[in-house]
Design a protein around this motif. Structure first.
Motif, PDB file in Angstrom:
ATOM      1  N   VAL A   1       0.869  -1.314   0.062  1.00 18.16           N
ATOM      2  CA  VAL A   1      -0.112   0.053  -0.020  1.00 18.16           C
ATOM      3  C   VAL A   1       0.888   1.199  -0.042  1.00 18.16           C
ATOM      4  CG1 VAL A   1      -1.830   1.219   1.189  1.00 18.16           C
ATOM      5  CG2 VAL A   1      -1.641  -1.311   1.371  1.00 18.16           C
ATOM      6  N   ALA A   2       0.846   2.035  -0.959  1.00 10.20           N
ATOM      7  CA  ALA A   2       1.477   3.390  -1.243  1.00 10.20           C
ATOM      8  C   ALA A   2       0.532   4.439  -0.747  1.00 10.20           C
ATOM      9  CB  ALA A   2       1.919   3.616  -2.405  1.00 10.20           C
ATOM     10  N   SER A   3       1.129   5.681  -0.478  1.00  9.85           N
ATOM     11  CA  SER A   3       0.125   6.797  -0.158  1.00  9.85           C
ATOM     12  C   SER A   3       0.512   7.884  -0.847  1.00  9.85           C
ATOM     13  CB  SER A   3       0.549   6.946   1.624  1.00  9.85           C
ATOM     14  OG  SER A   3      -0.049   8.331   1.701  1.00  9.85           O
ATOM     15  N   ALA A   4      -0.852   8.549  -1.461  1.00  8.17           N
ATOM     16  CA  ALA A   4      -0.744   9.642  -2.011  1.00  8.17           C
ATOM     17  C   ALA A   4      -0.690  10.894  -1.102  1.00  8.17           C
ATOM     18  CB  ALA A   4      -1.714   9.679  -3.110  1.00  8.17           C
ATOM     19  N   THR A   5      -0.345  10.804  -0.139  1.00  7.06           N
ATOM     20  CA  THR A   5      -0.761  12.122   0.844  1.00  7.06           C
ATOM     21  C   THR A   5       0.291  13.142   0.346  1.00  7.06           C
ATOM     22  OG1 THR A   5      -1.193  10.518   2.694  1.00  7.06           O
ATOM     23  CG2 THR A   5      -0.824  12.744   3.361  1.00  7.06           C
ATOM     24  N   ARG A   6       1.477  12.771   0.395  1.00  2.06           N
ATOM     25  CA  ARG A   6       2.578  13.862  -0.183  1.00  2.06           C
ATOM     26  C   ARG A   6       2.100  14.696  -1.424  1.00  2.06           C
ATOM     27  NH1 ARG A   6       7.155  13.556  -2.760  1.00  2.06           N
ATOM     28  NH2 ARG A   6       6.930  11.212  -2.810  1.00  2.06           N
ATOM     29  N   LEU A   7       1.543  13.946  -2.518  1.00  2.00           N
ATOM     30  CA  LEU A   7       1.299  14.578  -3.575  1.00  2.00           C
ATOM     31  C   LEU A   7       0.052  15.236  -3.587  1.00  2.00           C
ATOM     32  CD1 LEU A   7       1.974  11.216  -6.076  1.00  2.00           C
ATOM     33  CD2 LEU A   7       2.928  13.579  -6.197  1.00  2.00           C
ATOM     34  N   LYS A   8      -0.771  14.880  -2.901  1.00  2.00           N
ATOM     35  CA  LYS A   8      -2.047  15.559  -2.426  1.00  2.00           C
ATOM     36  C   LYS A   8      -1.506  17.034  -2.112  1.00  2.00           C
ATOM     37  CE  LYS A   8      -6.744  15.127  -1.034  1.00  2.00           C
ATOM     38  NZ  LYS A   8      -7.608  14.637  -0.134  1.00  2.00           N
ATOM     39  N   LYS A   9      -0.664  16.879  -0.890  1.00  2.00           N
ATOM     40  CA  LYS A   9      -0.396  18.167  -0.406  1.00  2.00           C
ATOM     41  C   LYS A   9       0.431  19.184  -1.426  1.00  2.00           C
ATOM     42  CE  LYS A   9       0.230  16.956   4.411  1.00  2.00           C
ATOM     43  NZ  LYS A   9       1.398  16.111   4.907  1.00  2.00           N
ATOM     44  N   GLU A  10       1.212  18.488  -2.201  1.00  2.00           N
ATOM     45  CA  GLU A  10       2.162  19.352  -2.952  1.00  2.00           C
ATOM     46  C   GLU A  10       1.530  19.552  -4.464  1.00  2.00           C
ATOM     47  OE1 GLU A  10       5.745  17.000  -3.620  1.00  2.00           O
ATOM     48  OE2 GLU A  10       6.323  17.150  -1.385  1.00  2.00           O
ATOM     49  N   LYS A  11       0.750  18.700  -4.633  1.00  2.00           N
ATOM     50  CA  LYS A  11       0.050  19.148  -6.292  1.00  2.00           C
ATOM     51  C   LYS A  11      -1.428  18.624  -6.251  1.00  2.00           C
ATOM     52  CE  LYS A  11       2.267  17.518  -9.808  1.00  2.00           C
ATOM     53  NZ  LYS A  11       2.942  16.617 -10.846  1.00  2.00           N
ATOM     54  N   LYS A  12      -1.908  18.655  -5.010  1.00  2.31           N
ATOM     55  CA  LYS A  12      -3.758  18.366  -5.220  1.00  2.31           C
ATOM     56  C   LYS A  12      -4.038  16.931  -6.010  1.00  2.31           C
ATOM     57  CE  LYS A  12      -4.926  23.102  -4.627  1.00  2.31           C
ATOM     58  NZ  LYS A  12      -5.123  24.277  -5.013  1.00  2.31           N
ATOM     59  N   LEU A  13      -3.037  16.202  -5.897  1.00  2.82           N
ATOM     60  CA  LEU A  13      -3.281  14.905  -6.470  1.00  2.82           C
ATOM     61  C   LEU A  13      -3.542  13.812  -5.816  1.00  2.82           C
ATOM     62  CD1 LEU A  13      -2.611  13.571  -9.392  1.00  2.82           C
ATOM     63  CD2 LEU A  13      -0.382  13.067  -8.889  1.00  2.82           C
ATOM     64  N   SER A  14      -4.684  13.314  -5.594  1.00  2.00           N
ATOM     65  CA  SER A  14      -5.269  12.516  -4.562  1.00  2.00           C
ATOM     66  C   SER A  14      -5.333  10.707  -5.270  1.00  2.00           C
ATOM     67  CB  SER A  14      -6.699  12.732  -4.256  1.00  2.00           C
ATOM     68  OG  SER A  14      -7.447  12.290  -5.611  1.00  2.00           O
ATOM     69  N   ALA A  15      -5.359   9.870  -4.309  1.00  2.00           N
ATOM     70  CA  ALA A  15      -5.331   8.555  -4.806  1.00  2.00           C
ATOM     71  C   ALA A  15      -6.418   8.417  -5.744  1.00  2.00           C
ATOM     72  CB  ALA A  15      -5.525   7.592  -3.406  1.00  2.00           C
ATOM     73  N   MET A  16      -7.514   8.902  -5.512  1.00  2.00           N
ATOM     74  CA  MET A  16      -8.574   8.788  -6.781  1.00  2.00           C
ATOM     75  C   MET A  16      -8.031   9.576  -8.017  1.00  2.00           C
ATOM     76  SD  MET A  16     -11.432   7.638  -7.333  1.00  2.00           S
ATOM     77  CE  MET A  16     -12.407   7.291  -5.690  1.00  2.00           C
ATOM     78  N   ASP A  17      -7.435  10.390  -7.997  1.00  2.00           N
ATOM     79  CA  ASP A  17      -6.912  11.111  -9.365  1.00  2.00           C
ATOM     80  C   ASP A  17      -5.874  10.085  -9.671  1.00  2.00           C
ATOM     81  OD1 ASP A  17      -8.373  13.588  -9.120  1.00  2.00           O
ATOM     82  OD2 ASP A  17      -6.819  14.376  -7.718  1.00  2.00           O
ATOM     83  N   ILE A  18      -5.140   9.518  -9.256  1.00  2.00           N
ATOM     84  CA  ILE A  18      -3.896   8.446  -9.668  1.00  2.00           C
ATOM     85  C   ILE A  18      -4.950   7.195 -10.244  1.00  2.00           C
ATOM     86  CG2 ILE A  18      -2.443   6.738  -9.094  1.00  2.00           C
ATOM     87  CD1 ILE A  18      -1.259   8.751  -6.954  1.00  2.00           C
ATOM     88  N   ALA A  19      -5.926   6.915  -9.608  1.00  2.00           N
ATOM     89  CA  ALA A  19      -6.655   5.865 -10.177  1.00  2.00           C
ATOM     90  C   ALA A  19      -7.167   6.157 -11.367  1.00  2.00           C
ATOM     91  CB  ALA A  19      -7.897   5.366  -8.880  1.00  2.00           C
ATOM     92  N   LYS A  20      -7.978   7.419 -11.366  1.00  2.00           N
ATOM     93  CA  LYS A  20      -8.492   7.589 -12.577  1.00  2.00           C
ATOM     94  C   LYS A  20      -7.617   8.026 -13.850  1.00  2.00           C
ATOM     95  CE  LYS A  20     -12.634   7.780 -10.890  1.00  2.00           C
ATOM     96  NZ  LYS A  20     -13.594   6.558 -11.163  1.00  2.00           N
ATOM     97  N   ARG A  21      -6.518   8.410 -13.744  1.00  2.00           N
ATOM     98  CA  ARG A  21      -5.735   8.850 -14.681  1.00  2.00           C
ATOM     99  C   ARG A  21      -4.962   7.540 -15.153  1.00  2.00           C
ATOM    100  NH1 ARG A  21      -4.568  10.972 -19.338  1.00  2.00           N
ATOM    101  NH2 ARG A  21      -2.328  11.510 -19.507  1.00  2.00           N
ATOM    102  N   ILE A  22      -4.640   6.568 -14.429  1.00  2.00           N
ATOM    103  CA  ILE A  22      -3.944   5.268 -14.869  1.00  2.00           C
ATOM    104  C   ILE A  22      -4.941   4.730 -15.939  1.00  2.00           C
ATOM    105  CG2 ILE A  22      -4.649   3.912 -13.008  1.00  2.00           C
ATOM    106  CD1 ILE A  22      -0.981   3.875 -13.756  1.00  2.00           C
ATOM    107  N   LEU A  23      -6.151   4.766 -15.726  1.00  2.00           N
ATOM    108  CA  LEU A  23      -7.169   4.004 -16.782  1.00  2.00           C
ATOM    109  C   LEU A  23      -6.780   4.672 -18.157  1.00  2.00           C
ATOM    110  CD1 LEU A  23     -10.480   4.812 -15.139  1.00  2.00           C
ATOM    111  CD2 LEU A  23      -8.982   2.598 -14.774  1.00  2.00           C
ATOM    112  N   ASP A  24      -6.253   5.851 -18.220  1.00  2.00           N
ATOM    113  CA  ASP A  24      -5.980   6.314 -19.526  1.00  2.00           C
ATOM    114  C   ASP A  24      -4.796   5.614 -20.247  1.00  2.00           C
ATOM    115  OD1 ASP A  24      -7.961   8.176 -20.094  1.00  2.00           O
ATOM    116  OD2 ASP A  24      -6.998   9.678 -18.879  1.00  2.00           O
TER     117      ASP A  24
END
Lengths: 467, 496, 467, 496
Positions: free
Chosen positions: D390-413
């Motif tokens: 299990v990784a965490s997107a907490t840092r990315l969320k703070k730094e770039k407003k990139l949430s776990a959900m965003d990663i999940a949605k973008r990887i589909l592309d």
């Protein structure tokens, strides 16, 4: 009605748009009264899925199959194992309900498969180029001969051997009958090898057609024959068995110019003889005379790698009477099956399959050697097929006995020998030495228990005739 | 996402298929065979895992349009619905796993089916002699011409010319040439039918066969058929019917009744196929009585079974070898039995009445489309047709540089397969549409709407179409000039 | 190894990236030595596809199936016809190898199917809302009871009848054992109807669970029972047979609150009892207590209509111990099959199927009436199932005789009667009037010839006991 | 192109399925049944042709990602390759068309299989009592808790508390509640393992069961397992093992050997499924000897066959009814036999050694991904894991407003299914990756590459992802607030 769509409302609206009162009106305006059928077609009445499925299941159950019986039949069609993955892929509607890839943009699936198939065939044969498939092994052999004749204008002689598949020769006869060519069938030697063919090749010879392993399961001296043919300026055509190439040398590595095969054994079901898969590969120089579809690689307008049907100027829809062949279909679905099958096999799987065939065939020969009644015919080792002589001269009775005991024990060669029902002319007969013989094929599917059972049934069969 | 080739996915040492341990004594091939006969190594096939193979081929399948996914109005190809019951029934082990060299006594179920199918083919065609050996339509044509040649040979005739229509499929002249005939082309008249004057002029004592497609490739039934029949037969020639368009006339008229002496069927078209990406098909042929003895065999016959125990074994079915006069074989074994079994199931499903409805709805659908399309595309041969019609983009090409090919490419973006284009050759910028009877009015309406929109769209949009497919407008010219016909390790190709 | 991918090179490179010497090193760093298994698992050795397929084919052939035998068994699982189109769709990898649609963007296929399934179930039942399926009919019945108890806090009584499927009651007993609820099983009347249940309903009753047609094939007075329940403030749960709705009134049209069914008969194979399909529909007001997945319609960020899993706040992965149920899977693949099946059926096909069942069942009753040995039990007409008493009191022998003659003739009810091996407690037993009886189901698949054969086999069976 | 609903395709009068003429006397339902029992008309189902139905559902299928089409690293779900031989063999009529109320004497083949499978489940778990009745993992959990409850009831114990880990699947507490238990949550420590102090504090004489997932949902094997085992058992409670993560430890360690008294399997995960779009699964459970008598039945047993004629019928197999102490049934009939047959084939295919290789490669793949991913995503619980991490997107969320959900949605592309996100709850912005053993290194590398690229991409691109799918970011809130749970004619909805 079964698969029809239109409701009465639909029909009414459609007729209105057309401006007709009825469908009959449309038809009768075109089809003259005098040729119209005035009665209903005399066919069995329409049948629903439930009833028809039940009836057809009963009909199917009345056939002895390689599932209900143990199958030792070969002669150009083999009970090899087909992995489930092959059926899974070939049963996808996107493959089996599509058509020839005329629009490359919406056919890249089929086109890439054709290109992969062609590549696999070149890897398998050691030859430079392959088409995307022909009807079956038998007609492919004839197409190879026609191709050779066309390549070698002036040479009219086609030489083959009496241990090439009788049906393949039968096709050849039918085709050559109508064109200016001469067929010479050279008798094999006493052990069933076609070496004598070398002496028949001359400067009138367009091509030499051999089968290796041949119809009676013997190996041929392919390299020598091809060398002799080449010296006379003739082309060499080899009918090969794809599975044998797990161990045997590839046609291209023995000097063969055109290699053809029945591709059924590569993932295609027995299906009582068809649809099958005609494999054809040849040296690169011959490509512009190759019959059938060919897929090639190119790029699209954005530079993306893609695949198209190519070299279509050989084909009938462009060249009409000047085409290399009239063939405009190909066996894409069966070529797909072969492609998936070979992908699953890989080099190791193919080799393993050949090794199992070899070992099981050797074991089957041993099992039969225990009975005085039987004699193995031919001096060479076998890949998966060999001939047995019934010294009691009752092959038909023997095989019927075996079938009654659940074993399809072999193919009766009597009808193919001179005077037999399947040997209407000398050019398609087997040598008479195969009278009272049967042909046995042992694939990797046959377990030791099945081979033992086969041996037991044969050895215990009553002999109606005597030696 | 890249579409890699099998060979690029391969990794040395990866495997899918494996056999178990040998249950008989192992044999070392190099002990048994001469080393000159053995390969040094197995063929260099790709090495893959089963998961590789499945994902690869499932993925590729999604790059195809097919009847199961899209409307496929490809003229002359009869892309109708492929019933799933046919697939299921044809896959029963008793049909699928039967060896072609089996004894007929263990094949009574299958032989009964094939016997009944022969009868149905004869009834639908009105021609009594049937051979089911040919493997495809073109193969059936060729076989029929072999039969005609054998007939004339026996007659001692030197007739050696085959007449074909200029609107005919290219296979007609190609088959004639392979069967040793010379070919001459008969022109079409301005109605798109056989030019009778030209036919008369070309018929002579060298004419062996007139190859007719009726309805022809313009979707028109030749109403001069009685006259054609008379002319050809009076000239001592035979009429061959190209059965590609049988879907228009099932139960409506029969080739044997309108003059054909020989014909082939395309069961993969008319009797629901499927087409299998371009094959397999089958090409059974039907002939008149006096030509029956030349047919290739075996043929299925039946006799009463004296030992019958019930309805099931009332008859015994036999594989009857061809006569002495037979042309011999045209392929190995019986024929494309898998395709024939599907045709049988299809014919049993519809029955005689149903089959007529098939053609009626096929004709209805084509005329409906024609009634809509003619408002924005020229349809040179009138406003009635049988099961298909041919429009022309000539005017659009002049006015908007919009070719038949452009229309074909752009319609793909709308989620339809393209019609056949540039065939038949007698129509300029031909767009040949065959809807079949298994499409709904909704689908036909949507197709017309899309076609109409295309005629209104901007040039650039269309010339660069299709836009929604993975690739667009492949370079056919380079493909043919510098053919790349196989993947090669050395080429250092990379997926793009 | 079978389906593994990594070559030795792959493994080496991967370990290098990880910074480990071996896989063992990675594992041993985590799994303490004291709990590691120090030997190989004692399982049969690895088996290749060819060998295993052959072995499994032999194993399968040792079972009497509805293909090898003529099947008259019912009791909650039926040999209805499944069109080939259902298998074609369900065998597509995109359906059967996908998972719960957590990412709606790449699961619109499954989500739309779920939404269509839900709609079809509401059309079928006449109720306002359906979930996306539960495990099977039996556990769905219990979930409906749990839902009723949760809706009606304070009411602890669950009333059912002794002609509701014994196994369904068995499940109910197991679940209720652990919670604060009381099960009352009311005896049916002498003809096998559950009308007496009406008298047992009181203001402590949370719900009434009936089956219509019931386990012994009789119709119930559903509307009357539902009205009585409603008057007492209790919910009515009906177990229905989907195929019966081709003719019978829909649950929702008779005042039923929750309808559940075994969906096997809608295009799902018998499969020795599973996987099956639990259908559940209810009145719209009850939706927030509905267990299981639910798909709903919404729009995406561009305004496109689309489908998502919804009302997830009922579910365990959000609510944990406060969830309406612990169920987090659903039988999507079987719901897909039912969806395709119902799409093929349409209203006419469903009606025709019900009509054929009715006519064939009536015919089967007539056939059996010809023998003095048999008595039809129950006074009502049958949809497709009825009970027969063997006056010779040898049901087990009778059915064994029939099976030996290729007929699965019925289900022996003796074990389910009081004291029988499947009636471990009174609450799950059938009434004793069904001793020496068997249950017969006749679907549209049974031909007249098969029914005649069934009748003949039964009528000609030797009677070991006497009346 | 529009995705229409079945109901929108429907046209009155269109039909697919039909039956033939009745071959028995027709019965008018209204003669036989009381009119009050009969519907006035058939249910208002849609009316379609067979071609409609096929094209509709084939089309819909292509809107799914699946194991057969895409890498599907959905953590905790073990989306491994689903072998095609399993599908073929499980479809043999002798397995598929067997009625659940058949007599055992006609079921010897199937019962032998089920008997052997029981033994394999016992061997792999180290727990001898097996019931294969539960229909899914959660159902198995519930059943096992019923068993535990029955055990304590018989003991006269008033233990009524179930402890669950805060990292546990939500089914754990939900099942406990349904089985009549109260639940308490045991915290994880900073290593992601069971907080022993918290466990000790919560264990008392009311504790019935500690529900343990090991390896846990963080992909970590709890190295304190011996201590946990001692603590729980000394407190008089039982240990239940959530078998969701068995794919990590096959042949490596056994739940029975590390202290579990009860467990369930997820054969649709561990033993290759398939998952069927969310079901069917199966949830066989294994228990210690002293709990066996509480299992639901029937169980398969065997006896020597005195009349054996060979190996095939050496044993007779029996359906043994559960004992008096059994909890009764949890579903009708035997269980999800179709799923069990596939598990059997899978287990026979690998054998014991092979099964250990499965887990080894699953662990190797996960650690390999972890070794790459940790360079650009935080992985809070160290650089070793079992079969998932299990990784965490907490840092990315703070730094770039990139949430776990965003990663999940973008990887589909990028052509990959998303990892599991927001689970387990103990990790903030959790991204849970389980590659399984049936993906190639090439695929894992491509996935890492895509994941890395996403962390470098622009915010807007990602917040509006996915871009390549038919729909993007559906409105879940409205879906739940104003639920539309069925198509309605009246709503006048239109496809878009």
């Amino acid at each position: 009605m079964s698969y029809l769509f239109h409701t009465e409302d639909d029909r009414r609206e459609m007729l209105k748009s057309i401006g007709a009162e009825s469908i009959d009106e449309i038809i009768n305006a075109q089809v003259p009264e005098e040729v119209r059928l005035k009665r209903a077609l005399d066919l069995p009445p329409a049948c629903d899925e439930l009833t028809l499925t039940a009836e057809m299941t009963r009909l199917a159950a009345r056939n002895a199959s390689a599932d209900s019986h143990v199958c030792f039949l070969g002669g150009g069609a083999y009970d090899h194992f087909i992995p489930a993955a092959v059926d899974e892929i070939a049963s996808r509607g996107e493959y089996y309900t599509s058509y020839t890839p005329y629009q490359a943009e919406v056919s890249q699936g089929n086109l890439q498969v054709m290109f992969e198939y062609e590549t696999l065939v070149t890897q398998l044969t050691g030859l430079g180029v392959s088409n995307a498939s022909l009807y079956d092994g038998g007609s492919a052999a004839t197409e190879a001969v026609l191709m050779s004749l066309a390549m070698q204008k002036g040479r009219k002689k086609v030489i083959t051997s009496d241990v090439v598949h009788p049906q393949y020769r039968d096709i050849l006869v039918a085709y050559l009958e109508n064109i200016d060519a001469e067929l010479v069938v050279v008798p094999s030697d006493e052990n069933g090898h076609s070496k004598p063919i070398m002496d028949a090749v001359d400067d009138q010879t367009a091509c030499v057609l051999i089968q290796h392993p041949n119809f009676v399961g013997q190996l041929e001296s392919v390299a020598e024959i091809a060398a002799a043919a080449k010296q006379s300026g003739a082309l060499t055509i080899q009918v090969f068995d794809p599975v044998s190439l797990g161990r045997l040398k590839r046609p291209g590595d023995m000097g063969v110019d055109i290699a053809i095969a029945e591709g059924q054994s590569l993932g295609n079901p027995l299906a009582y003889g068809g649809p099958y898969l005609g494999i054809m590969a040849c040296r690169e120089e011959l490509v512009r005379r190759l019959p059938g579809r060919i897929a090639g690689q190119t790029t699209d307008r954005r530079g993306k790698r893609c695949w198209v049907l190519t070299l279509q100027t050989r084909e009938q829809h462009i060249r009409r009477e000047k085409a290399t062949s009239n063939i405009c279909s190909n066996q894409t679905l069966l070529a797909l099956r072969a492609t998936v099958h070979l992908s699953l096999m890989g080099p190791k799987g193919l080799q393993e399959t050949a090794d199992h065939c070899i070992a099981k065939t050797a074991y089957a020969k041993e099992v039969l050697a225990q009975s005085d009644r039987f004699e193995i015919v031919g001096d060479g080792p076998s890949l998966k097929e060999f001939v047995v002589r019934d010294q009691a001269a009752d092959v038909a009775g023997l095989l019927a006995h075996a079938r009654a005991h659940g074993v399809l024990a072999g193919i009766d060669l009597n009808p193919m020998c001179p005077g037999g029902s399947e040997a209407s002319q000398a050019s398609i007969a087997l040598p008479s030495r195969y009278e009272n013989c049967f042909l046995v094929a042992v694939t990797e599917k046959r377990s030791r228990a099945e081979i033992d059972r086969w041996g037991k049934v044969l050895c215990e069969a009553p002999a109606m005739a005597t030696v | 996402q890249a579409t890699q080739l099998l060979f690029e996915l391969s990794r040395e040492g990866r495997r899918a298929h494996r056999l178990g341990d040998l249950d008989v004594p192992a044999v070392d091939a190099s002990d048994l065979f001469d080393s000159s006969e053995l390969a040094e190594s197995a063929p260099p096939l790709p090495e893959l895992a089963e998961g590789d193979v499945i994902r690869h081929f499932v993925g590729l399948s999604t790059l195809n349009m097919s009847v199961d996914t899209h409307f496929y109005p490809l003229g002359s190809c009869t892309m109708k619905y492929n019933p799933k019951r046919n697939e299921r029934i044809a896959s029963l082990p008793g049909f699928l796993n039967v060896h072609p060299m089996q004894d007929e006594s263990g094949l009574q179920g299958l032989l009964q089916l094939l016997y009944e199918l022969q009868g149905m083919f004869a009834e639908i065609s009105g021609l009594p002699g049937v051979s089911m050996q040919p493997a495809a339509g073109a193969h059936g044509e060729l076989t029929a011409l072999f039969v005609a040649a054998a007939y004339f040979r026996e007659q001692g005739s030197d007739r050696n010319v085959v007449l074909t229509a200029d609107s005919a499929h290219g296979t007609n002249p190609a088959s004639a040439q392979m069967a040793g005939f010379k070919t001459k082309t008969v022109k079409s008249n301005c109605d798109g039918l056989v030019d009778l004057e030209d036919l008369k002029a070309k018929l002579d004592d060298k004419t062996a066969v007139f190859m007719l497609t009726n309805p022809n490739t313009l979707g028109l039934f030749d109403r001069q058929i009685a006259e054609i029949n008379r002319l050809v037969h009076e000239a001592g020639a035979l009429i061959y019917l190209d059965g590609a368009n049988m879907n228009a006339i099932l139960g409506i008229t029969r080739p044997g009744d309108f003059g054909a002496d020989l014909m082939h069927y395309n069961p993969h078209k008319t009797f629901s196929g499927p087409h299998g990406g371009g094959g397999p098909g089958a090409g059974p042929i039907c002939v008149r009585d006096f030509l029956t003895k030349y047919l290739p065999g075996p043929i299925v016959t039946r006799t009463e079974n004296d030992n019958a125990t019930g309805d099931e074994d009332r008859y015994m079915y036999h594989l009857t070898r061809p006569s002495e006069d037979s042309i011999g074989r045209v392929r190995s074994f019986f024929g494309n039995v898998g395709v024939l079994v599907r045709a049988y199931i299809y014919l049993r499903t519809y029955g005689g009445d149903g089959l007529r409805h098939v053609s009626e709805d096929a004709v209805l659908g084509a005329n409906y489309l024609l009634s809509k399309v003619k408002h924005f595309l020229d349809v040179p041969h009138g406003d009635r047709c049988m099961h298909e019609f041919v429009a022309s983009a000539t005017r659009l090409k002049k006015e908007k540089k919009l070719s038949a090919m452009d229309i074909a490419k752009r319609i793909l973006d709308y989620g339809f397969h393209a019609p056949t284009v540039y065939f038949p050759l007698v129509v300029d910028e031909a767009v040949m549409v065959e809807p079949t009877e298994t499409e709904s009015k909704q689908t036909l309406d949507a197709f017309v709407e899309a076609l109409f929109r295309i005629t209104e769209e901007g040039e650039e949009l269309i010339h660069e179409a299709p836009h929604s497919t993975r690739i667009s407008r492949p370079d056919d010219v380079t493909a043919a000039r510098r053919p790349i016909l196989k993947w090669s390790d050395a080429a250092g190709e990379s997926a793009s």
